[in-house]
Design a protein around this motif. Structure first.
Motif, PDB file in Angstrom:
ATOM      1  N   SER A   1       0.855  -1.192   0.000  1.00  0.00           N
ATOM      2  CA  SER A   1       0.000   0.000   0.000  1.00  0.00           C
ATOM      3  C   SER A   1       0.892   1.244   0.000  1.00  0.00           C
ATOM      4  N   ARG A   2       0.363   2.302  -0.554  1.00  0.00           N
ATOM      5  CA  ARG A   2       1.124   3.552  -0.617  1.00  0.00           C
ATOM      6  C   ARG A   2       1.222   4.145   0.782  1.00  0.00           C
ATOM      7  N   ARG A   3       2.447   4.526   1.147  1.00  0.00           N
ATOM      8  CA  ARG A   3       2.658   5.084   2.475  1.00  0.00           C
ATOM      9  C   ARG A   3       2.568   6.603   2.396  1.00  0.00           C
ATOM     10  N   ASP A   4       1.840   7.174   3.324  1.00  0.00           N
ATOM     11  CA  ASP A   4       1.720   8.626   3.404  1.00  0.00           C
ATOM     12  C   ASP A   4       1.209   8.945   4.804  1.00  0.00           C
ATOM     13  N   ILE A   5       1.007  10.211   5.086  1.00  0.00           N
ATOM     14  CA  ILE A   5       0.528  10.613   6.402  1.00  0.00           C
ATOM     15  C   ILE A   5      -0.987  10.439   6.481  1.00  0.00           C
ATOM     16  N   ALA A   6      -1.554  10.683   7.639  1.00  0.00           N
ATOM     17  CA  ALA A   6      -2.982  10.497   7.872  1.00  0.00           C
ATOM     18  C   ALA A   6      -3.808  11.384   6.935  1.00  0.00           C
ATOM     19  N   PRO A   7      -5.025  10.962   6.576  1.00  0.00           N
ATOM     20  CA  PRO A   7      -5.863  11.728   5.647  1.00  0.00           C
ATOM     21  C   PRO A   7      -6.115  13.169   6.093  1.00  0.00           C
ATOM     22  N   PHE A   8      -6.319  13.394   7.386  1.00  0.00           N
ATOM     23  CA  PHE A   8      -6.550  14.761   7.874  1.00  0.00           C
ATOM     24  C   PHE A   8      -5.316  15.632   7.604  1.00  0.00           C
ATOM     25  N   LEU A   9      -4.131  15.085   7.901  1.00  0.00           N
ATOM     26  CA  LEU A   9      -2.895  15.835   7.658  1.00  0.00           C
ATOM     27  C   LEU A   9      -2.632  16.024   6.165  1.00  0.00           C
ATOM     28  N   GLN A  10      -3.084  15.081   5.322  1.00  0.00           N
ATOM     29  CA  GLN A  10      -2.957  15.243   3.872  1.00  0.00           C
ATOM     30  C   GLN A  10      -3.768  16.450   3.401  1.00  0.00           C
ATOM     31  N   ARG A  11      -5.000  16.579   3.898  1.00  0.00           N
ATOM     32  CA  ARG A  11      -5.848  17.718   3.513  1.00  0.00           C
ATOM     33  C   ARG A  11      -5.266  19.021   4.030  1.00  0.00           C
ATOM     34  N   LEU A  12      -4.726  19.015   5.249  1.00  0.00           N
ATOM     35  CA  LEU A  12      -4.108  20.219   5.805  1.00  0.00           C
ATOM     36  C   LEU A  12      -2.871  20.616   4.988  1.00  0.00           C
ATOM     37  N   ARG A  13      -2.069  19.632   4.642  1.00  0.00           N
ATOM     38  CA  ARG A  13      -0.892  19.898   3.825  1.00  0.00           C
ATOM     39  C   ARG A  13      -1.293  20.442   2.445  1.00  0.00           C
ATOM     40  N   ALA A  14      -2.311  19.873   1.826  1.00  0.00           N
ATOM     41  CA  ALA A  14      -2.770  20.354   0.520  1.00  0.00           C
ATOM     42  C   ALA A  14      -3.280  21.790   0.629  1.00  0.00           C
ATOM     43  N   PHE A  15      -3.963  22.113   1.719  1.00  0.00           N
ATOM     44  CA  PHE A  15      -4.459  23.486   1.906  1.00  0.00           C
ATOM     45  C   PHE A  15      -3.293  24.467   2.074  1.00  0.00           C
ATOM     46  N   LEU A  16      -2.319  24.099   2.888  1.00  0.00           N
ATOM     47  CA  LEU A  16      -1.190  24.993   3.129  1.00  0.00           C
ATOM     48  C   LEU A  16      -0.284  25.138   1.899  1.00  0.00           C
ATOM     49  N   LEU A  17      -0.141  24.056   1.127  1.00  0.00           N
ATOM     50  CA  LEU A  17       0.674  24.123  -0.081  1.00  0.00           C
ATOM     51  C   LEU A  17      -0.053  24.821  -1.230  1.00  0.00           C
ATOM     52  N   GLY A  18      -1.359  24.730  -1.232  1.00  0.00           N
ATOM     53  CA  GLY A  18      -2.126  25.293  -2.337  1.00  0.00           C
ATOM     54  C   GLY A  18      -2.200  24.340  -3.517  1.00  0.00           C
ATOM     55  N   ARG A  19      -1.769  23.122  -3.348  1.00  0.00           N
ATOM     56  CA  ARG A  19      -1.796  22.097  -4.390  1.00  0.00           C
ATOM     57  C   ARG A  19      -1.690  20.738  -3.708  1.00  0.00           C
ATOM     58  N   GLU A  20      -1.883  19.691  -4.504  1.00  0.00           N
ATOM     59  CA  GLU A  20      -1.715  18.342  -3.972  1.00  0.00           C
ATOM     60  C   GLU A  20      -0.230  18.001  -3.915  1.00  0.00           C
ATOM     61  N   HIS A  21       0.185  17.414  -2.842  1.00  0.00           N
ATOM     62  CA  HIS A  21       1.586  17.036  -2.658  1.00  0.00           C
ATOM     63  C   HIS A  21       1.891  15.788  -3.469  1.00  0.00           C
ATOM     64  N   THR A  22       3.029  15.765  -4.159  1.00  0.00           N
ATOM     65  CA  THR A  22       3.467  14.602  -4.906  1.00  0.00           C
ATOM     66  C   THR A  22       4.446  13.826  -4.035  1.00  0.00           C
ATOM     67  N   VAL A  23       4.093  12.589  -3.754  1.00  0.00           N
ATOM     68  CA  VAL A  23       4.937  11.749  -2.912  1.00  0.00           C
ATOM     69  C   VAL A  23       6.132  11.294  -3.743  1.00  0.00           C
ATOM     70  N   ALA A  24       7.327  11.417  -3.208  1.00  0.00           N
ATOM     71  CA  ALA A  24       8.546  11.077  -3.938  1.00  0.00           C
ATOM     72  C   ALA A  24       8.832   9.580  -3.939  1.00  0.00           C
ATOM     73  N   LEU A  25       8.093   8.814  -3.171  1.00  0.00           N
ATOM     74  CA  LEU A  25       8.326   7.378  -3.119  1.00  0.00           C
ATOM     75  C   LEU A  25       7.765   6.708  -4.361  1.00  0.00           C
ATOM     76  N   ARG A  26       8.451   5.656  -4.827  1.00  0.00           N
ATOM     77  CA  ARG A  26       8.006   4.944  -6.017  1.00  0.00           C
ATOM     78  C   ARG A  26       7.373   3.628  -5.612  1.00  0.00           C
ATOM     79  N   PHE A  27       6.177   3.392  -6.137  1.00  0.00           N
ATOM     80  CA  PHE A  27       5.475   2.153  -5.851  1.00  0.00           C
ATOM     81  C   PHE A  27       5.223   1.424  -7.159  1.00  0.00           C
TER      82      PHE A  27
END
Length: 101
Positions: free
Chosen positions: A3-29
Motif C-alpha cells: 500500500s502507498r505510504r503517506d501521512i494520515a488523511p486529515f494531515l494530507q488535507r491540511l498539507r494540501a491546503f497549506l501548499l495550495g496544491r496536492e503534494h506529490t509523494v517522492a516514493l516509487r510504488f
C-alpha cells in the motif's frame, strides 16, 4: 502489492491546503512505475539502414577531416610561383622591427 505510504488523511488535507496544491509523494510504488515488458520501438530507418551499397568509408565524417593548412607556407609557395613566372625576385619578408628604448 504494497500500500502507498503517506501521512494520515486529515494531515494530507491540511498539507494540501497549506501548499495550495496536492503534494506529490517522492516514493516509487509498483503501480506507479511503467511495466518492464515494453513493446520494441518502431524506429524508421535512416540512410544507413540499407545493407546494399552502404560503405562505411563513404559516410565516415572522420575521413573528411584533413590536417590544418599552413597559410604562411601557402603564401610563400604562391609568391615563389609568382616570382618564378616574373623572372625571379625576393620572397616576402616582415617589415622593420620596432626597438624599445
Amino acid at each position: 502489492m504494497a500500500s502507498r505510504r503517506d501521512i494520515a488523511p486529515f494531515l494530507q488535507r491540511l498539507r494540501a491546503f497549506l501548499l495550495g496544491r496536492e503534494h506529490t509523494v517522492a516514493l516509487r510504488f509498483e503501480d506507479g512505475v511503467a511495466d518492464r515488458t515494453q513493446p520494441p520501438p518502431d524506429v524508421p530507418g535512416g540512410p544507413a539502414h540499407i545493407l546494399s551499397a552502404n560503405y562505411y568509408c563513404a559516410r565516415d565524417p572522420r575521413r573528411d577531416v584533413k590536417p590544418p593548412i599552413d597559410l604562411v607556407q601557402q603564401k610563400l609557395l604562391a609568391a615563389g610561383k609568382d616570382t618564378a613566372k616574373s623572372g625571379g625576385g625576393k620572397l616576402p619578408t616582415p617589415g622593420s622591427v620596432y626597438t624599445w628604448d
